[in-house]
Design a protein around this motif. Sequence first.
Motif, short mmCIF file in Angstrom:
data_model
loop_
_atom_site.label_atom_id
_atom_site.label_comp_id
_atom_site.label_asym_id
_atom_site.label_seq_id
_atom_site.Cartn_x
_atom_site.Cartn_y
_atom_site.Cartn_z
N MET A 131 -6.11 1.60 13.65
CA MET A 131 -5.82 2.88 13.02
C MET A 131 -4.78 2.74 11.93
O MET A 131 -4.88 3.36 10.86
CB MET A 131 -5.33 3.88 14.07
N THR A 132 -3.78 1.92 12.16
CA THR A 132 -2.72 1.73 11.17
C THR A 132 -3.28 1.19 9.88
O THR A 132 -2.97 1.69 8.78
CB THR A 132 -1.65 0.75 11.72
N ALA A 133 -4.09 0.14 9.96
CA ALA A 133 -4.67 -0.44 8.75
C ALA A 133 -5.49 0.58 7.99
O ALA A 133 -5.42 0.68 6.76
CB ALA A 133 -5.52 -1.66 9.11
N TYR A 134 -6.28 1.38 8.71
CA TYR A 134 -7.13 2.40 8.09
C TYR A 134 -6.27 3.45 7.39
O TYR A 134 -6.54 3.83 6.25
CB TYR A 134 -8.00 3.04 9.16
N TRP A 135 -5.24 3.94 8.05
CA TRP A 135 -4.40 4.98 7.47
C TRP A 135 -3.62 4.46 6.26
O TRP A 135 -3.56 5.12 5.22
CB TRP A 135 -3.44 5.53 8.52
N VAL A 136 -3.03 3.28 6.38
CA VAL A 136 -2.25 2.75 5.26
C VAL A 136 -3.16 2.48 4.06
O VAL A 136 -2.82 2.82 2.92
CB VAL A 136 -1.50 1.47 5.67
N GLN A 137 -4.32 1.88 4.31
CA GLN A 137 -5.21 1.59 3.18
C GLN A 137 -5.68 2.86 2.49
O GLN A 137 -5.75 2.92 1.27
CB GLN A 137 -6.42 0.77 3.63
N ASN A 138 -6.03 3.90 3.25
CA ASN A 138 -6.46 5.14 2.62
C ASN A 138 -5.32 5.76 1.81
O ASN A 138 -5.57 6.32 0.73
CB ASN A 138 -7.00 6.11 3.66
N TRP A 139 -4.10 5.67 2.30
CA TRP A 139 -2.95 6.14 1.51
C TRP A 139 -2.86 5.34 0.21
O TRP A 139 -2.64 5.90 -0.87
CB TRP A 139 -1.67 6.02 2.31
N GLN A 140 -3.02 4.02 0.30
CA GLN A 140 -2.96 3.17 -0.89
C GLN A 140 -4.05 3.54 -1.89
O GLN A 140 -3.80 3.65 -3.09
CB GLN A 140 -3.10 1.69 -0.51
N ILE A 141 -5.28 3.71 -1.40
CA ILE A 141 -6.39 4.03 -2.30
C ILE A 141 -6.19 5.40 -2.93
O ILE A 141 -6.37 5.58 -4.14
CB ILE A 141 -7.73 3.95 -1.54
N ALA A 142 -5.81 6.40 -2.12
CA ALA A 142 -5.62 7.75 -2.66
C ALA A 142 -4.54 7.78 -3.72
O ALA A 142 -4.64 8.52 -4.71
CB ALA A 142 -5.26 8.71 -1.53
N ASN A 143 -3.49 6.97 -3.54
CA ASN A 143 -2.37 6.96 -4.47
C ASN A 143 -2.41 5.81 -5.47
O ASN A 143 -1.50 5.67 -6.29
CB ASN A 143 -1.05 6.92 -3.69
N LYS A 144 -3.46 4.97 -5.38
CA LYS A 144 -3.62 3.81 -6.26
C LYS A 144 -2.37 2.92 -6.24
O LYS A 144 -1.86 2.49 -7.26
CB LYS A 144 -3.94 4.25 -7.69
N VAL A 145 -1.91 2.66 -5.02
CA VAL A 145 -0.76 1.78 -4.79
C VAL A 145 -1.29 0.46 -4.25
O VAL A 145 -1.90 0.42 -3.19
CB VAL A 145 0.25 2.40 -3.81
N ALA A 146 -1.04 -0.62 -4.97
CA ALA A 146 -1.68 -1.89 -4.62
C ALA A 146 -1.04 -2.59 -3.43
O ALA A 146 -1.72 -3.32 -2.71
CB ALA A 146 -1.65 -2.83 -5.83
#
Length: 239
Positions: A131-146
């Motif tokens: 769950m952590t990986a999924y949540w962090v990655q979606n935050w990164q994609i939504a905010n375009k943070v690499a």
Amino acid sequence: MRHVLTALCLVLLTSAPPASAQDFPSIGSQYVDFGASMAAVGQMNNVMGAAVRNRRSDRVDSPRAAATTRYRPSPTVSARVRTQFADFIARADPAHSEGLRKFVQQNDLLGAWEQHVAGDGLRRGDVADAMTAYWVQNWQIANKVAFASRAQVQSVRAQVAGALAGSPGFARLGDAARQELAETFMLNFIAQGSAFSDAAARRDAGATRRLSDAAAARFRKDMNLDLRALRLTEAGLIG
């Protein structure tokens, strides 16, 4: 979490058959997650969403009583989830359904997930890690943070673990249900991450924007959370 724009794409695409490698990223453009209709996926996402909405400062909350988020994996469960995932992506892209099915069946996608997140201290066999990986990655994609640091990822993991520890619904899940839940999050991570990686590598600004908007829309619709209004900190995700 390591550079979402390149690392995952390289892990997957360098070992895949050429046609499948080209086609696989297209499935990440789906607005609806694989497994979105699973009751446990929606329930646990909402449990985590409530925990995030209730955080309004950088104050680190006292941890809840320890609760295991591990499970005993079964090859039978993995085979079932993999087949369901192959069906999902075949429906998402009928023109390339045969190649996509072969890609899923012939590549160790869960191993690719683990290779990608190992540097952040995440591992297979644990719902909180998935769950952590999924949540962090979606935050990164939504905010375009690499890039997200290990400390930031681990802070979100503590949030996830605390949220699950307080959920009677999670406590009732057996090993098979926990494994299905975790592997669903892992496969969505692979699909969405490789799609975003591919779009960025091709410098396709339109596709990158659509994928970013799709991540934001998923969380807004399903969890009532605005990912773009959240901050990722060493104290977790904070509104």
